[in-house]
Design an enzyme around this catalytic site. Structure first.
Site, PDB file in Angstrom:
ATOM      1  N   LYS A   1       0.828  -1.210   0.000  1.00  0.00           N
ATOM      2  CA  LYS A   1       0.000   0.000   0.000  1.00  0.00           C
ATOM      3  C   LYS A   1       0.865   1.264   0.000  1.00  0.00           C
ATOM      4  O   LYS A   1       0.568   2.226  -0.714  1.00  0.00           O
ATOM      5  CB  LYS A   1      -0.926  -0.008   1.220  1.00  0.00           C
ATOM      6  CG  LYS A   1      -1.962  -1.129   1.181  1.00  0.00           C
ATOM      7  CD  LYS A   1      -2.656  -1.321   2.525  1.00  0.00           C
ATOM      8  CE  LYS A   1      -3.588  -2.524   2.495  1.00  0.00           C
ATOM      9  NZ  LYS A   1      -4.192  -2.823   3.821  1.00  0.00           N
TER      10      LYS A   1
ATOM     11  N   GLY B   1     -19.276 -17.174   0.433  1.00  0.00           N
ATOM     12  CA  GLY B   1     -18.690 -16.405   1.525  1.00  0.00           C
ATOM     13  C   GLY B   1     -19.585 -15.227   1.861  1.00  0.00           C
ATOM     14  O   GLY B   1     -20.175 -14.611   0.974  1.00  0.00           O
TER      15      GLY B   1
ATOM     16  N   GLY C   1     -29.183  50.441  18.112  1.00  0.00           N
ATOM     17  CA  GLY C   1     -29.463  49.143  17.497  1.00  0.00           C
ATOM     18  C   GLY C   1     -28.390  48.679  16.537  1.00  0.00           C
ATOM     19  O   GLY C   1     -28.681  48.085  15.503  1.00  0.00           O
ATOM     20  N   LYS C   2     -27.119  48.936  16.881  1.00  0.00           N
ATOM     21  CA  LYS C   2     -26.024  48.533  15.985  1.00  0.00           C
ATOM     22  C   LYS C   2     -25.937  47.017  15.866  1.00  0.00           C
ATOM     23  O   LYS C   2     -25.778  46.481  14.761  1.00  0.00           O
ATOM     24  CB  LYS C   2     -24.721  49.129  16.511  1.00  0.00           C
ATOM     25  CG  LYS C   2     -23.479  48.839  15.684  1.00  0.00           C
ATOM     26  CD  LYS C   2     -22.423  49.923  15.857  1.00  0.00           C
ATOM     27  CE  LYS C   2     -22.151  50.257  17.307  1.00  0.00           C
ATOM     28  NZ  LYS C   2     -21.507  49.151  18.039  1.00  0.00           N
TER      29      LYS C   2
ATOM     30  N   PRO D   1      -1.351 -15.948  -6.662  1.00  0.00           N
ATOM     31  CA  PRO D   1      -1.593 -14.509  -6.495  1.00  0.00           C
ATOM     32  C   PRO D   1      -1.648 -13.788  -7.834  1.00  0.00           C
ATOM     33  O   PRO D   1      -1.475 -14.418  -8.881  1.00  0.00           O
ATOM     34  CB  PRO D   1      -0.382 -14.072  -5.679  1.00  0.00           C
ATOM     35  CG  PRO D   1       0.705 -15.014  -6.108  1.00  0.00           C
ATOM     36  CD  PRO D   1       0.041 -16.329  -6.360  1.00  0.00           C
TER      37      PRO D   1
ATOM     38  N   ASP E   1     -11.299   2.213   3.369  1.00  0.00           N
ATOM     39  CA  ASP E   1     -11.477   0.762   3.319  1.00  0.00           C
ATOM     40  C   ASP E   1     -12.934   0.390   3.060  1.00  0.00           C
ATOM     41  O   ASP E   1     -13.243  -0.744   2.692  1.00  0.00           O
ATOM     42  CB  ASP E   1     -11.023   0.135   4.641  1.00  0.00           C
ATOM     43  CG  ASP E   1      -9.673  -0.557   4.510  1.00  0.00           C
ATOM     44  OD1 ASP E   1      -9.308  -0.932   3.380  1.00  0.00           O
ATOM     45  OD2 ASP E   1      -9.000  -0.745   5.529  1.00  0.00           O
TER      46      ASP E   1
ATOM     47  N   SER F   1     -18.628 -12.806   4.493  1.00  0.00           N
ATOM     48  CA  SER F   1     -17.926 -11.875   5.381  1.00  0.00           C
ATOM     49  C   SER F   1     -18.289 -10.442   5.008  1.00  0.00           C
ATOM     50  O   SER F   1     -18.635 -10.140   3.865  1.00  0.00           O
ATOM     51  CB  SER F   1     -16.413 -12.067   5.281  1.00  0.00           C
ATOM     52  OG  SER F   1     -15.926 -11.553   4.057  1.00  0.00           O
TER      53      SER F   1
ATOM     54  N   SER G   1     -20.454 -21.819   4.132  1.00  0.00           N
ATOM     55  CA  SER G   1     -20.012 -23.161   4.523  1.00  0.00           C
ATOM     56  C   SER G   1     -21.176 -24.076   4.898  1.00  0.00           C
ATOM     57  O   SER G   1     -21.031 -25.305   4.882  1.00  0.00           O
ATOM     58  CB  SER G   1     -19.023 -23.073   5.690  1.00  0.00           C
ATOM     59  OG  SER G   1     -19.642 -22.431   6.802  1.00  0.00           O
TER      60      SER G   1
ATOM     61  N   GLN H   1      -5.226  -1.520   9.732  1.00  0.00           N
ATOM     62  CA  GLN H   1      -4.832  -2.820   9.190  1.00  0.00           C
ATOM     63  C   GLN H   1      -5.379  -3.945  10.052  1.00  0.00           C
ATOM     64  O   GLN H   1      -5.182  -3.986  11.262  1.00  0.00           O
ATOM     65  CB  GLN H   1      -3.302  -2.915   9.108  1.00  0.00           C
ATOM     66  CG  GLN H   1      -2.793  -4.176   8.448  1.00  0.00           C
ATOM     67  CD  GLN H   1      -3.139  -4.235   6.972  1.00  0.00           C
ATOM     68  OE1 GLN H   1      -3.060  -3.231   6.266  1.00  0.00           O
ATOM     69  NE2 GLN H   1      -3.530  -5.413   6.507  1.00  0.00           N
TER      70      GLN H   1
END
Length: 993
Positions: free
Chosen positions: A114, A230, A443-444, A330, A183, A232, A255, A158
């Site tokens: 990053k 999944g 009356g300012k 990867p 994120d 998450s 699952s 992180q």
């Protein structure tokens, strides 16, 4: 360019490619695919073709979807965006802050990626590493600090948090400001995704990267069957939501899902993020499906040097023969996650800078409910429901980082915002002042607020009113508050007129701390030898002496270039330790924010423990403290600190000025005033913003609100906006000091002056009968009398002439009362225009708010369009006497000035001490243009007596005393306290106004 449709036969494809060797470029589309899936290829040699980088042809397999190459292209585009931002806004740089708890190596790897990407793009990234012992509370404190840093536009915490203490990760991600949550994990941003708002917040990085990869394949998402494995909150759930809002039909599996292979087989688009290596098998996958593998798992592999290799959640070897497109692991989703993070950071920076660049506010105005007869001020104020102060702050372009709320209706605005606004163009600068005041009141303040409401609610201009904070002395005395009146008020008016945010109390504490230090220093010097005094001033700590920073400054001032306390000679020790204050020269008094006439002269040091150290002194009201003047004129932290240190409190017996720095007190004063330096944000009855900051005594000091409030307001309103700043008392006092003192301190130049006048005040200046507060108003002020008005116009005429001498346009605001006749008002308008006023407008804003000041607002806008030829009436380099002479003759109309012998001695001393080039702040009565409060109208031919000349070195001016001036008001026979109480049932303040 030709287009060819190929069958899925490898032999046919190769045969066709050989036929097309003579083509420079061509389009291929596999049979059965849509036109959206066709790809362009370019011939670069006689027998070779270049495929787009993100697509790698695989024999008898799907195409490899390289996140590495796509991410590279995205970063290149972001780099260009950042470059353009920096060119458009010099000095601006997108900022990213990564917070890490602990030192997990996998986290370190991700953070390095990053940081590298940020550097490549031009983002300023910083990495905060906290130890694994960090607690949840400590992490939140760090987060809150970074949340408030305007140079940071994106924040990443992180994950996972490597702490030995239990930390709620959801609480942490929710502690990141949604506007900095790049994120996309804050519940607010997640909620926006859930309801289909894909624009106003931030999309989570990994799911957004997945979507970008899917789009690059060219597959049609709309109507496709999508399966997400999944659930998450980081990947699965938001990925499903994004696909849904792109009109795919989405099935979410996990699952516990039954018949998973059958569900996967139905997917045109498959996104997998389950965290189980090679869980999804190749034979589950539908032929031609797009497969996005978000998993990254380490498995044993003896063939690798490391003994392991990375795989995804999908069995790549089996899946690649079925998928049309597939991401590698990867090199697939991972690089895209980082790219999307950078994209969000740039987006956050663009939003922040566009907010600064935006010149038009989205202000919501509060409607008035007008009543006849007009109710009491406090009843009107309470009938309006103010906006939450944070809502107002957002409307005028302030961020959460800029504002510290004090409850729901007032807040401090941090002066650091000036660093962000430094390059923003400023608006029109309008001073509101008045004719020589009378007990009737002109009356300012009401005009200032009414005009502000009219410019905002009526003309839809960005407008800020900047007014002084009132002392509680007049509030509990007889004058009352200064929040305006009727339908032109600052609300809540009780808070405005009482403690507000405690600035005046802080000044009281700081002033009296310095007074206590003066007495203590004289006492200790008188009772100790040089060496004993020095030993206590520079004590040993563990056997070693060390000068403090403020003591080092004193050494430098004395010309002693030493830093070792033990190296000073006896003479140097004496010069350092002994200020040798002459009690007769002490000008620093104690203060309190209450009218108490019996403190005008006191004796201190009467205790048995202080025998022999008695002296006569006095209390002033807090707003007369030099610290208040310093606060009003300072331009920032360093300037504030320097001014406090330079305040001269007395002279030594040798005639050397003694400062707060010499007494070692200026740092402590700064600490007591650390919050008071920030302007206070409030609002008018119609919801326009108001800065309430500082309230220096208009007789002794310069009588204007703070430079900082004006500077911030002028940048917030933008080039088409207006800032109204009110000057205390008559134009001969507040306005003249505004021009010569405040403008010199701020560097700002005014555009227009609004001069407030009333028919009945001019009648008094024309020779009308005396008015006693509390008694019935004489008939002369109620019945029409144009002759009295014309005679009294001499006062208004002189003020118009004075304003024109500064090269400025003047608009006269005639504050109308029900007793004014049309003939009187018409006469007054004509006289103003015939004698140099740009315009004269009759106002009834007290009874109708912005409606009653609409014509005045239009006149001010027109006047501001005229060229400004602002100039000072004297140069600072002129002698003190010459500057006094200019003000006395040009502004007051005096024939000559008479300086007393005592004042002459003081002037000579100030010249010798280097204070000649200070501006002059005349201390005289506000009830007349002259020194005599009984002389009304525009007196001439008088001699102005200068009794004393004093110095406010920290504030940066000299103030000659004209006649007798009281710096501590007294309570009247029947003060307002008789009517003030707290309703024990409702909790409301009663009887205040």
């Amino acid at each position: 360019m030709r287009s060819y449709i190929l069958s899925d036969s490898k032999q046919q494809t190769l045969h066709c490619l050989r036929l097309f060797l003579n083509e420079v470029n061509f389009i291929l589309r596999v049979e059965g695919q849509s036109r959206a899936q066709e790809r362009t290829f370019t011939k670069v040699a006689s027998n070779s073709f270049v495929f787009p980088k993100q697509f790698t042809a695989m024999e008898e397999t799907g195409q490899l979807l390289s996140g590495t190459e796509i991410a590279k292209n995205i970063r290149a585009g972001l780099s260009e965006q950042v470059k353009q931002l920096k060119e458009q806004y010099p000095g601006f740089t997108p900022g990213l802050n990564i917070i890490q708890v602990g030192a997990r190596e996998d986290s370190n790897v991700y953070i390095r990626m990053k940081m590298k990407a940020a550097e490549e793009i031009g983002i300023k990234a910083s990495h905060v590493v906290l130890p694994s012992s960090t607690t949840q509370a400590e992490l939140i404190r760090v987060l809150n600090k970074i949340n408030l840093d305007p140079s940071v536009h994106g924040i990443i915490v992180q994950m996972p948090l490597d702490s030995v203490n239990k930390i709620d990760s959801t609480l942490i991600t929710d502690s990141v400001l949604p506007s900095k949550d790049v994120d996309g994990l804050n519940t607010i941003n997640q909620g926006k995704v859930a309801v289909g708002d894909l624009v106003s917040g931030f999309l989570p990085c990994t799911p957004n990267g997945c979507m970008e990869l899917i789009k690059r394949t060219g597959v049609k998402i709309e109507g496709s069957q999508a399966v997400v494995i999944g659930r998450s909150k980081i990947v699965g759930t938001p990925a499903a939501e994004l696909l849904k809002w792109h009109h795919a039909t989405v099935t979410v599996c996990h699952s516990k899902t039954k018949n998973l292979p059958e569900l996967v087989a139905s997917a045109d688009i498959l996104v997998v993020g389950i965290g189980q290596p090679n869980m999804v098998k190749g034979d589950w996958i539908k032929q031609g499906a797009v497969v996005i593998d978000c998993g990254i798992n380490s498995i044993a592999d003896s063939s690798k040097t490391s003994g392991s290799r990375l795989v995804g959640d999908v069995d790549f070897e089996g899946a690649k023969t079925k998928a049309s497109w597939i991401t590698p692991v990867p090199g697939g989703v991972g690089p895209m996650t980082v790219a999307m993070l950078m994209k969000n950071t740039v987006l956050a920076a663009e939003k922040a800078v566009s907010k600064l660049a935006n010149t038009q506010w989205n202000l919501s105005y509060l409607p008035l409910k007008l009543s006849e007869p007009v109710p009491r001020d406090i009843d009107i104020a309470r009938s309006q429901t103010p906006k939450n102060i944070m809502e107002l702050a957002e409307e005028i372009g302030l961020s959460v980082a800029d504002v510290e709320p004090y409850g729901a209706t007032k807040a401090k605005v941090n002066i650091k915002i000036l660093e962000r606004l430094v390059d923003k163009p400023i608006g029109k600068y309008v001073i509101v002042c008045g004719i020589t005041p009378t007990p009737l009141g002109e009356g300012k303040s009401t005009t200032t607020i009414g005009l502000s409401q009219a410019l905002g609610a009526h003309l839809k201009k960005n407008v800020f009113a900047c007014v002084r904070q009132p002392s509680q002395g007049p509030t509990f005395g007889i004058k009352g508050g200064a929040a305006g009146g009727g339908y032109s008020q600052v609300i809540p008016m009780e808070e405005f007129n009482l403690h507000l945010t405690g600035d005046i109390h802080a000044i009281t504490a700081a002033n009296n701390l310095l007074a206590a230090q003066i007495e203590a220093r004289m006492f200790h010097e008188a009772t100790q030898s040089d060496k004993a005094l020095y030993a206590r001033l520079v004590p040993k700590d563990k056997g070693t002496r060390k000068f403090s920073a403020i003591q080092l400054r004193r050494l430098t001032k004395l010309g002693i270039n030493k830093v070792d306390p033990d190296s000073l000679t006896d003479e140097e020790i004496r010069n350092f330790a002994r200020l040798d204050i002459d009690p007769a020269t002490i000008t620093w008094q104690r203060v309190m924010d209450t009218n108490d006439r019996f403190l005008r002269k006191i004796r201190v040091g009467l205790s048995d423990t202080e025998k022999g150290h008695e002296r006569d002194c006095q209390f002033d009201i807090t707003v007369a403290s030099e610290i208040m003047a310093v606060l009003a004129l300072t331009t920032g932290y360093s300037d504030f600190r320097a001014r406090l240190g330079q305040m001269v409190v007395a002279s030594s017996k040798q005639g050397v000025p003694i400062t707060a720095d010499d007494l070692g007190a200026s740092g402590a004063l700064m600490v007591l005033l650390k919050d008071a330096i920030h302007p206070n944000l409030m609002q008018t009855l119609e919801g326009t913003p108001v800065f309430v900051h500082a309230g220096p005594f208009a007789n002794i000091a310069h009588g204007n609100s703070s430079v900082l409030a004006d500077q911030i307001a002028l940048r917030l309103v933008g080039s088409d906006g207006f800032v109204l700043t009110e000057a205390g008392f008559g134009a001969d006092i507040g306005m003249e000091k505004f021009m010569h003192i405040k403008c010199r301190a701020s560097g700002l130049k005014p555009d227009v002056v609004v001069l407030v006048a009333t028919v009945r005040a001019l009648k008094m200046h024309g020779g009308g009968p005396q008015v006693v507060p509390g008694n019935p108003i004489p008939a002369a002020y109620i019945e029409p009398n144009c002759e009295l008005v014309e005679k009294g116009f001499s006062n208004l005429k002189k003020h118009i002439e004075n304003i024109r001498k500064f090269g400025l346009q003047v608009v006269v605001a005639i504050n109308r009362f029900t007793t004014d006749s049309e003939d009187e008002l018409s006469l007054l308008k004509r006289l103003c225009k015939d004698n140099g006023a740009f315009d004269a407008v009759v106002c009834s804003h007290w009874a109708t708010g912005s409606q009653g000041a609409a014509d005045l607002a239009e006149a001010v806008v027109k006047a501001a369009e005229q060229p400004s030829n602002f100039r000072y009436l004297y140069n600072l380099e002129q002698s003190i006497e010459e500057k006094i002479d200019v003000i006395a003759k040009e502004i007051y109309g005096a024939e000559k000035v008479e300086i007393s012998p005592a004042a002459r001695v003081q002037i000579d001393r100030y010249k010798a001490q280097g204070f000649n080039d200070f501006p002059i702040c005349m201390a005289k009565t506000h009830l007349s243009l002259s020194h005599d409060p009984t002389l009304k109208g525009a007196p001439t031919g008088f001699t102005l007596p200068i009794r004393e000349v004093r110095a406010s070195v920290g504030a940066g001016f000299l103030y000659p005393l004209v006649g007798t001036m009281s710096t501590m008001p007294g309570l009247p026979t029947r003060p307002a306290i008789f009517d003030i109480d707290l309703n024990l049932e409702t909790g409301n303040i009663e009887g205040l106004f």
